[in-house]
Write a protein that holds these residues in place. Structure first.
Motif, PDB file in Angstrom:
ATOM      1  N   ARG A 112       1.098  -0.743  -0.294  1.00 44.85           N
ATOM      2  CA  ARG A 112       0.089   0.280  -0.364  1.00 44.85           C
ATOM      3  C   ARG A 112       0.828   1.338  -0.483  1.00 44.85           C
ATOM      4  NH1 ARG A 112      -4.831  -1.790  -0.271  1.00 44.85           N
ATOM      5  NH2 ARG A 112      -5.586  -3.982   1.457  1.00 44.85           N
ATOM      6  N   HIS A 137      -0.680  -0.019 -10.127  1.00 48.31           N
ATOM      7  CA  HIS A 137      -1.803  -0.264  -9.746  1.00 48.31           C
ATOM      8  C   HIS A 137      -2.277  -1.391  -9.745  1.00 48.31           C
ATOM      9  CE1 HIS A 137      -0.504   3.900  -7.999  1.00 48.31           C
ATOM     10  NE2 HIS A 137      -0.209   4.060  -9.639  1.00 48.31           N
ATOM     11  N   PRO A 148     -10.638  -1.354  -8.938  1.00 45.21           N
ATOM     12  CA  PRO A 148     -10.628  -0.785  -8.241  1.00 45.21           C
ATOM     13  C   PRO A 148     -10.907  -0.111  -6.996  1.00 45.21           C
ATOM     14  CG  PRO A 148     -13.154  -0.856  -9.868  1.00 45.21           C
ATOM     15  CD  PRO A 148     -11.897  -2.174  -9.292  1.00 45.21           C
ATOM     16  N   SER A 149     -11.481  -1.020  -6.193  1.00 41.79           N
ATOM     17  CA  SER A 149     -11.333  -1.245  -4.809  1.00 41.79           C
ATOM     18  C   SER A 149     -10.030  -1.219  -3.850  1.00 41.79           C
ATOM     19  CB  SER A 149     -12.612  -2.217  -4.166  1.00 41.79           C
ATOM     20  OG  SER A 149     -12.109  -3.754  -3.856  1.00 41.79           O
ATOM     21  N   ARG A 197      -7.012  -0.493  -5.543  1.00 37.02           N
ATOM     22  CA  ARG A 197      -5.952   0.478  -6.281  1.00 37.02           C
ATOM     23  C   ARG A 197      -6.305   2.150  -5.274  1.00 37.02           C
ATOM     24  NH1 ARG A 197      -7.974   0.148 -11.627  1.00 37.02           N
ATOM     25  NH2 ARG A 197      -9.289   1.548 -11.220  1.00 37.02           N
ATOM     26  N   LYS A 198      -7.918   1.647  -4.811  1.00 35.99           N
ATOM     27  CA  LYS A 198      -8.188   2.982  -3.979  1.00 35.99           C
ATOM     28  C   LYS A 198      -7.819   3.034  -2.533  1.00 35.99           C
ATOM     29  CE  LYS A 198     -12.570   4.644  -1.586  1.00 35.99           C
ATOM     30  NZ  LYS A 198     -13.988   4.508  -1.305  1.00 35.99           N
ATOM     31  N   ASP A 199      -7.542   1.471  -2.671  1.00 32.84           N
ATOM     32  CA  ASP A 199      -7.105   2.084  -1.283  1.00 32.84           C
ATOM     33  C   ASP A 199      -4.728   2.125  -0.712  1.00 32.84           C
ATOM     34  OD1 ASP A 199      -9.151   1.772   0.359  1.00 32.84           O
ATOM     35  OD2 ASP A 199      -8.840  -0.965   0.433  1.00 32.84           O
ATOM     36  N   GLY A 200      -4.474   2.198  -2.643  1.00 34.63           N
ATOM     37  CA  GLY A 200      -3.104   2.712  -2.858  1.00 34.63           C
ATOM     38  C   GLY A 200      -2.429   0.708  -3.039  1.00 34.63           C
TER      39      GLY A 200
END
Length: 185
Positions: A16, A115, A119-120, A122-125
């Protein structure tokens, strides 16, 4: 004890990037890059002392023109007589090794991180870092983009604006998006 995000990144595992330790490392890089980019050309030399101290390694005659940007700096290794022209961006979440005598034109970009495709996540880094190896006497034309996990062999030429997604053998010229070999004249 679980690995830190920095340890996961170094091991080539998913990590992350939204992490305090990694954010501190990126801030240290921003400071060194700011000093390098804002130092007068007559005072800058090949690489300002702050940026040189940040890099993983650099030969004394390696040169980085301003402006320059890197994510961490500590993963960048430059051989003798390497020349990095103005506007280059190195997202060095993994090692970037550039062999002696290689030249990078203006605005070359090297992207080690990838990345996550979910998507979820990726959103968390969540991302993974892949190293880039550039051999000796390589010429990378202006505006080229080199993706993580790529190895470029000695004496290769990367055409201006090429997007390099796969390994390039020694003594080969590639152009285009995605970069493909052409015959040298």
């Amino acid at each position: 004890m679980p690995l830190s995000e920095r340890e996961k990144m170094a091991a080539g595992d998913w990590y992350r990037c939204l992490d305090d330790e990694l954010a501190e490392m990126r801030m240290a890089a921003r400071r060194a890059v700011f000093t390098h980019n804002s130092t007068a050309p007559d005072d800058r030399g090949n690489i300002t002392p702050d940026l040189l101290a940040l890099l993983g390694s650099a030969a004394p005659d390696a040169r980085i023109e301003a402006p320059f940007h890197c994510a961490y700096g500590c993963h960048i290794h430059l051989g003798a007589q390497v020349f990095i022209n103005a506007g280059c961006v190195f997202l060095d979440s993994a090692d970037i090794r550039i062999g002696a005598g290689s030249m990078l034109g203006p605005t070359v970009q090297i992207y080690c991180p990838q990345h996550h495709t979910d998507p979820s996540l990726r959103k968390d880094g969540l991302e993974i870092a892949r190293p880039v190896q550039i051999g000796e006497n390589v010429w990378v034309g202006g505006g080229a983009i080199i993706l993580g996990g790529v190895t470029i062999g000695d004496n290769a030429i990367i055409g201006a604006g090429a997007v390099v997604t796969r390994d390039v053998p020694a003594n080969v010229t590639v152009v285009g998006n995605p970069a493909r070999p052409i015959e040298r004249r």
